[in-house]
Scaffold this motif. Structure first.
Motif, mmCIF file in Angstrom:
data_model
loop_
_atom_site.group_PDB
_atom_site.id
_atom_site.type_symbol
_atom_site.label_atom_id
_atom_site.label_comp_id
_atom_site.label_asym_id
_atom_site.label_seq_id
_atom_site.Cartn_x
_atom_site.Cartn_y
_atom_site.Cartn_z
ATOM 1 N N GLU A 1 -4.617 -7.509 -1.439
ATOM 2 C CA GLU A 1 -5.900 -7.190 -0.793
ATOM 3 C C GLU A 1 -6.873 -8.354 -0.985
ATOM 4 O OE1 GLU A 1 -6.324 -4.595 1.043
ATOM 5 O OE2 GLU A 1 -5.296 -2.838 0.248
ATOM 6 N N LEU B 1 -11.719 -5.566 2.389
ATOM 7 C CA LEU B 1 -10.471 -5.797 1.670
ATOM 8 C C LEU B 1 -10.734 -6.096 0.202
ATOM 9 C CD1 LEU B 1 -8.397 -7.903 4.244
ATOM 10 C CD2 LEU B 1 -8.193 -5.472 3.699
ATOM 11 N N ARG C 1 -11.246 -2.844 -1.458
ATOM 12 C CA ARG C 1 -9.950 -2.183 -1.659
ATOM 13 C C ARG C 1 -9.201 -2.810 -2.828
ATOM 14 N NH1 ARG C 1 -7.763 0.743 3.159
ATOM 15 N NH2 ARG C 1 -5.816 0.598 1.986
ATOM 16 N N ARG D 1 0.824 -1.210 0.000
ATOM 17 C CA ARG D 1 0.000 0.000 0.000
ATOM 18 C C ARG D 1 0.856 1.257 0.000
ATOM 19 N NH1 ARG D 1 -4.046 -2.020 4.846
ATOM 20 N NH2 ARG D 1 -5.490 -3.281 3.580
#
Length: 424
Positions: A249, A280, A283, A229
């Motif tokens: 993710e 997640l 994301r 990230r």
């Protein structure tokens, strides 16, 4: 920190080893920032381990054992630096080798500067002075906390080969006085591919440990995902940084469903998808969209792997999985980055899309691959295909062989269970 009651020597030693394995990467990274040498940092971390093995059985396990290890290693690092500085001052006083006592200037702080010891450690271990094999081996050692034997299994090479790579890598970094830093501009871009690879390897070791008693090592997954990230935020125009982030993710979203009540592995087809982390997954969808937006050509390997993971994430039931698309994506991935492991994964997807009879020849063709000679998933996949074809005794033999090759205790137990009941 209040020490915990003293346990038996064996129990305390087990606690020390467990804590050390969990905290090792952070300790090495923090100490390397002080001593500016990853080899010495690893030695000081090991010294802290020895101190724990000596003191904890006698005094009890500290209330915060990770902090104890960090503090002990830092103190030893500071003592080492002070001894160096004392020696350097003596040299300066007699007017010799003045250049040796001049500390290297810190890089200027900028909008893309980043204060993260683990990320510094990754970029240092991925210096272009090292071969690709040495970079990944060293990073798995320093950030993954893997033993030499575990790294050898991960690379499918002899243990002596893995040991030589690690020792030579540390010597090269020390000899060339490689800075412990996150580089800027072109230097950062030049190391990006290696950094992405080792972050992925670290995550994979946490996601399905190659050895030990635990199937999952969540702390490694969390570190790898956080680093991915950070990198994608640091380099927003790099599609593969977003692709790796998306992949991790999606993979991390399944963590809660991958083990049963006693820590045993749960296969993808048997997982309770209600336990998958939808935040997640969301994301991952966002990161994959960013990878697509940043790409100026065909998707890279990590974007392709993320697209495969997205197919699984979008299926609320195993039966709803879009296996033809997954097989096609693996075909693209095999063309982009040819690998016997990718071909094995493609064969699994083909078996689900077209049936086991279509996939078995693909797997049989891989049995002569030298790189897969000791790879336990090859006989495991072949055993599954044979079981689905009703060839039970052959399947039993393949699962038994896979169990012998597996380094992880949990996985070995699962494979032995499949050998006992191939159709289960």
């Amino acid at each position: 920190m209040t020490p915990q009651p003293t346990a038996g020597p064996d129990a305390t030693a087990g606690t020390v080893e467990t804590v050390f394995r969990m905290e090792f990467p952070r300790v090495v990274a923090a100490v390397a920032r002080i001593v500016r040498d990853v080899g010495i940092a690893e030695e000081l971390a090991q010294d802290a381990l020895v101190a724990a093995l000596e003191q904890w059985p006698r005094d009890g396990v500290p209330g915060n054992p990770g902090a104890w290890l960090m503090t002990t290693a830092r103190r030893r690092a500071v003592d080492l630096v002070r001894r160096r500085e004392t020696y350097a001052r003596k040299l300066a006083e007699i007017g010799r080798d003045a250049d040796l006592v001049t500390a290297p200037p810190e890089p200027p702080a900028g909008p893309d500067d980043i204060d993260d010891d683990l990320l510094r450690l990754v970029f240092t271990a991925c210096h272009p002075a090292l071969s690709a094999e040495a970079r990944t081996a060293l990073t798995l050692r320093l950030l993954g906390g893997l033993t030499t034997a575990e790294i050898a299994r991960a690379f499918l090479v002899p243990e002596a080969t893995a040991a030589q790579r690690i020792v030579r890598a540390k010597r090269t970094l020390a000899r060339q006085n490689v800075a412990f830093e996150v580089p800027y501009g072109p230097d950062r871009e030049a190391r990006l591919a290696s950094v992405l690879d080792v972050i992925c390897l670290i995550f994979n070791e946490g996601y399905a440990a190659t050895a030990g008693d635990d199937w999952l090592r969540p702390a490694l997954c969390e570190d790898a995902l956080r680093l991915a990230r950070v990198l994608s935020g640091l380099m927003p125009k790099e599609p593969e940084a977003h692709g790796l982030t998306a992949l991790l993710e999606f993979q991390a979203s399944r963590t809660a469903a991958r083990t049963g009540p006693d820590g045993e592995p749960v296969l993808l087809k048997d997982q309770n998808r209600a336990r998958w982390n939808r935040m997640l997954i969301a994301r991952g969808v966002t990161a994959l969209a960013r990878a697509d937006a940043a790409a100026s050509g065909p998707p890279g390997p990590y974007a392709l792997q993320a697209a495969i993971a997205a197919c699984h994430a979008h299926a609320y039931r195993y039966e709803e999985t879009d296996w033809p698309r997954i097989a096609a994506l693996y075909g693209l991935l095999a063309a982009r980055t040819p690998s016997p492991v990718v071909e094995l994964n493609r064969a699994v997807a083909v078996s689900m899309a077209e049936g086991p009879e279509a996939a078995l020849p693909l797997v049989d063709a891989l049995t002569t691959e030298p790189a897969l000679r000791d790879y336990h998933l090859l006989p495991s996949v072949r055993g599954d295909l044979l079981a689905r074809l009703g060839r039970t005794e052959e399947a039993r033999e393949e699962f038994a062989r896979a169990a012998e090759l597996a380094g992880n205790a949990r996985e070995r137990e699962m494979l032995r269970g499949r050998a006992a009941e191939p159709g289960g």
